[in-house]
Design a protein around this motif. Structure first.
Motif: not given
Length: 260
Positions: A128-148
């Protein structure tokens, strides 16, 4: 549930003078969702690391698809792939999402970079994560980091004989998340198993009641280094086992010793 994928037989493990596991037997069957629950410090995460081949037991044997494991996972490959999602996501802060998810392929495969990027994109879409390939972990929420971290765990090399891990190990996947983010993760865990068919078997360690009820089919309760109870999730409300009753109610009164 008639074919054991992984068996722990008579497993004991100590850290210094602290005996975390004491003669534990545990069987994981093909196609099941097994939850390991119990108070903090009772060896739940240690069990996951033993299953993953990241730790050696002091005593006992581990069998993977009927084959006795010798040493750590780096010493000899298991008959099946086992993936692990760590509690804190364990992403590399200095790498982009693309580089984190595709890390093993970038490091150990001969695939061209463009092909790995396609595979990463597909796995990210799966969680459920599209378009975030170029982001860094610090730019993500906790839930998004879990999904990554989920996307990384299910990444596989299309040139290999396997399609990805046959067993996934989740260590407190909803820890520190708000109820809505927890629900997203819980749904994703089931979706990866049922809808996407990425991994039909998984083991999950959790304290969170919603995660217990929504992601597990069978439960193993660990306390004082031993398996104290096993049963279906549907049985936790009707069992007379005092440890389960106290744990699920959150009561400070009962056989579980309250620390502090």
């Amino acid at each position: 549930m008639n074919e054991p994928l992984i068996e722990l037989r008579g497993i004991s493990k100590s850290f210094g003078s602290n005996k975390v596991l004491d003669n534990v037997d545990l069987t994981i069957y093909r196609g099941e969702a097994l939850g390991i629950i119990g108070p903090s410090g009772t060896g739940k995460s240690t069990v996951l690391r033993l299953i993953a081949g990241l730790l050696n037991p002091d005593e006992g044997e581990i069998f993977v698809q009927g084959v006795r494991r010798q040493g750590l996972i780096e010493d000899s490959a298991d008959p099946i792939d086992i993936g692990m999602v760590f509690q804190q996501a364990a992403l590399f802060d200095s790498l982009t999402v693309d580089e984190n998810v595709g890390f093993l392929l970038y490091q150990h495969s001969k695939l061209p970079r463009s092909r790995i990027q396609e595979l990463v994109k597909a796995k990210l879409e799966m969680v459920g994560l599209s378009g975030i390939s170029n982001l860094y972990p610090s730019e993500l929420s906790g839930g998004m980091r879990k999904r990554v971290s989920f996307a990384r765990a299910i990444m596989s090399n299309p040139d290999s004989l396997t399609d990805g891990p046959e067993v996934l190990l989740y260590d407190e996947p909803t820890a520190g998340l708000d109820p809505i983010a927890s629900t997203v993760i819980e749904d994703l865990i089931r979706d990866l198993q049922l809808a996407h068919g990425v991994c039909g078997t998984y083991v999950i360690v959790t304290h969170q009641e919603s995660t217990i009820r929504r992601t597990a089919d069978r439960l193993v309760f660990l306390y004082q280094g031993k398996v104290q109870w096993q049963g279906k999730v549907s049985e936790i409300d009707s069992t007379d086992q005092p440890l389960i009753k106290q744990f699920m109610s959150g009561s400070v009164r009962g056989p579980i010793q309250v620390v502090g």
